[in-house]
Design a protein around this motif. Structure first.
Motif, PDB file in Angstrom:
ATOM      1  N   ALA A   1      -4.660  19.003  -8.854  1.00 34.80           N
ATOM      2  CA  ALA A   1      -5.194  17.869  -9.977  1.00 34.80           C
ATOM      3  C   ALA A   1      -4.547  16.716  -9.701  1.00 34.80           C
ATOM      4  N   ALA A   2      -3.333  16.453  -9.729  1.00 40.29           N
ATOM      5  CA  ALA A   2      -2.637  15.367  -9.468  1.00 40.29           C
ATOM      6  C   ALA A   2      -2.941  15.034  -7.981  1.00 40.29           C
ATOM      7  N   SER A   3      -3.118  15.928  -6.830  1.00 38.33           N
ATOM      8  CA  SER A   3      -3.469  15.487  -5.477  1.00 38.33           C
ATOM      9  C   SER A   3      -4.901  14.800  -5.627  1.00 38.33           C
ATOM     10  N   ASP A   4      -5.857  15.457  -6.190  1.00 37.67           N
ATOM     11  CA  ASP A   4      -7.074  14.881  -6.168  1.00 37.67           C
ATOM     12  C   ASP A   4      -7.103  13.607  -6.974  1.00 37.67           C
ATOM     13  N   LEU A   5      -6.307  13.338  -7.888  1.00 38.02           N
ATOM     14  CA  LEU A   5      -6.236  12.109  -8.529  1.00 38.02           C
ATOM     15  C   LEU A   5      -5.673  10.920  -7.662  1.00 38.02           C
ATOM     16  N   ARG A   6      -4.531  11.466  -6.757  1.00 34.54           N
ATOM     17  CA  ARG A   6      -4.007  10.348  -5.766  1.00 34.54           C
ATOM     18  C   ARG A   6      -5.084  10.249  -4.813  1.00 34.54           C
ATOM     19  N   ALA A   7      -5.909  11.109  -4.351  1.00 35.91           N
ATOM     20  CA  ALA A   7      -7.076  10.972  -3.557  1.00 35.91           C
ATOM     21  C   ALA A   7      -7.927   9.926  -4.000  1.00 35.91           C
ATOM     22  N   ALA A   8      -8.283  10.089  -5.165  1.00 38.73           N
ATOM     23  CA  ALA A   8      -9.413   9.154  -6.037  1.00 38.73           C
ATOM     24  C   ALA A   8      -8.452   7.546  -6.282  1.00 38.73           C
ATOM     25  N   LEU A   9      -7.526   7.713  -6.286  1.00 38.90           N
ATOM     26  CA  LEU A   9      -6.616   6.348  -6.490  1.00 38.90           C
ATOM     27  C   LEU A   9      -6.929   5.593  -5.128  1.00 38.90           C
ATOM     28  N   GLY A  10      -6.563   6.373  -4.106  1.00 38.51           N
ATOM     29  CA  GLY A  10      -6.823   5.774  -2.708  1.00 38.51           C
ATOM     30  C   GLY A  10      -8.220   5.248  -2.585  1.00 38.51           C
ATOM     31  N   ALA A  11      -9.230   5.934  -2.940  1.00 36.40           N
ATOM     32  CA  ALA A  11     -10.474   5.511  -2.749  1.00 36.40           C
ATOM     33  C   ALA A  11     -10.828   4.136  -3.541  1.00 36.40           C
ATOM     34  N   LEU A  12     -10.268   4.343  -4.782  1.00 36.42           N
ATOM     35  CA  LEU A  12     -10.279   3.179  -5.725  1.00 36.42           C
ATOM     36  C   LEU A  12      -9.840   1.911  -5.035  1.00 36.42           C
ATOM     37  N   GLU A  13      -8.702   2.273  -4.582  1.00 36.01           N
ATOM     38  CA  GLU A  13      -7.816   1.018  -3.986  1.00 36.01           C
ATOM     39  C   GLU A  13      -8.675   0.280  -2.644  1.00 36.01           C
ATOM     40  N   ALA A  14      -9.452   1.223  -1.910  1.00 40.05           N
ATOM     41  CA  ALA A  14     -10.186   1.102  -0.955  1.00 40.05           C
ATOM     42  C   ALA A  14     -11.165  -0.064  -1.237  1.00 40.05           C
ATOM     43  N   SER A  15     -11.813   0.054  -2.426  1.00 39.50           N
ATOM     44  CA  SER A  15     -12.976  -0.458  -2.806  1.00 39.50           C
ATOM     45  C   SER A  15     -12.599  -1.985  -3.621  1.00 39.50           C
ATOM     46  N   ARG A  16     -11.331  -2.283  -3.631  1.00 44.28           N
ATOM     47  CA  ARG A  16     -10.880  -3.397  -4.375  1.00 44.28           C
ATOM     48  C   ARG A  16     -11.572  -4.646  -3.945  1.00 44.28           C
ATOM     49  N   SER A  17     -11.717  -4.895  -2.687  1.00 45.55           N
ATOM     50  CA  SER A  17     -12.349  -6.309  -2.081  1.00 45.55           C
ATOM     51  C   SER A  17     -13.759  -6.126  -2.641  1.00 45.55           C
ATOM     52  N   VAL A  18     -14.676  -5.018  -3.083  1.00 48.67           N
ATOM     53  CA  VAL A  18     -16.013  -5.065  -3.481  1.00 48.67           C
ATOM     54  C   VAL A  18     -15.942  -5.437  -5.105  1.00 48.67           C
ATOM     55  N   ARG A  19     -15.101  -4.800  -5.732  1.00 51.08           N
ATOM     56  CA  ARG A  19     -15.017  -4.844  -7.158  1.00 51.08           C
ATOM     57  C   ARG A  19     -13.550  -5.077  -7.527  1.00 51.08           C
ATOM     58  N   ALA A  20     -12.745  -6.115  -7.156  1.00 49.98           N
ATOM     59  CA  ALA A  20     -11.325  -6.192  -7.500  1.00 49.98           C
ATOM     60  C   ALA A  20     -11.013  -6.030  -9.026  1.00 49.98           C
ATOM     61  N   ASP A  21     -11.362  -6.650  -9.729  1.00 49.23           N
ATOM     62  CA  ASP A  21     -10.929  -6.544 -11.257  1.00 49.23           C
ATOM     63  C   ASP A  21     -11.297  -5.353 -11.758  1.00 49.23           C
ATOM     64  N   GLU A  22     -12.364  -4.603 -11.622  1.00 55.29           N
ATOM     65  CA  GLU A  22     -12.625  -3.389 -12.013  1.00 55.29           C
ATOM     66  C   GLU A  22     -12.048  -2.422 -11.406  1.00 55.29           C
ATOM     67  N   ALA A  23     -11.711  -2.348 -10.014  1.00 56.28           N
ATOM     68  CA  ALA A  23     -11.157  -1.542  -9.347  1.00 56.28           C
ATOM     69  C   ALA A  23      -9.498  -1.577  -9.774  1.00 56.28           C
ATOM     70  N   GLU A  24      -9.243  -2.494  -9.895  1.00 55.60           N
ATOM     71  CA  GLU A  24      -7.590  -2.747 -10.384  1.00 55.60           C
ATOM     72  C   GLU A  24      -7.376  -2.258 -11.911  1.00 55.60           C
ATOM     73  N   ARG A  25      -8.404  -2.352 -12.725  1.00 53.90           N
ATOM     74  CA  ARG A  25      -8.381  -1.592 -13.953  1.00 53.90           C
ATOM     75  C   ARG A  25      -8.314   0.063 -13.901  1.00 53.90           C
TER      76      ARG A  25
END
Length: 135
Positions: free
Chosen positions: A42-66
């Motif tokens: 689960a921690a590994s899955d969350l790390r992967a999800a975190l990576g995906a969220l950080e990649a989409s930061r340019s599209v929705r920077a504020d929401e992605a940061e939260r």
């Protein structure tokens, strides 16, 4: 003889209790290992999800940061739980080893008592045989 039989029975009971504790501890360790593996996954899955969220930061920077911060917190919490479970697993493994040693000690005491009782029985049998011959 009755006291020795009683002591032998008590030692057998003690050995059985140690075996039961040993089996319970093994089961608990297996459960903790499964839980640790699941939490690690689960921690590994969350790390992967975190990576995906950080990649989409340019599209929705504020929401992605939260979202990333929440995922980080969740990941840290899961990692802390994994560490706690690993510590608990190690402690239980140590307890299991102690139980194994205690069971082995009880078994050796029981075997030694039974050997003494057998030697005493053989001595009494020899005395009885001599007495019968003399009679």
């Amino acid at each position: 003889s009755f006291a020795r039989d009683k002591e032998a029975a008590a030692l057998r009971l003690e050995a059985a209790e140690w075996r039961e504790r040993h089996e319970r501890a093994e089961s608990e360790v297996a459960t903790l290992l499964r839980e640790t593996s699941q939490l690690s996954s689960a921690a590994s899955d969350l790390r992967a999800a975190l990576g995906a969220l950080e990649a989409s930061r340019s599209v929705r920077a504020d929401e992605a940061e939260r979202d990333a911060e929440q995922a980080r917190r969740a990941s840290f919490q899961l990692e802390a739980r994994v560490c706690a479970l690993e510590i608990e697993c190690n402690e239980r493994s140590s307890l299991l080893q102690e139980a194994k040693l205690a069971q082995q000690t009880s078994q050796r005491r029981l075997e030694a008592t039974l050997d003494c009782m057998a030697a005493e029985r053989d001595g009494l049998q020899a005395q009885l045989t001599r007495a019968e011959r003399e009679a």
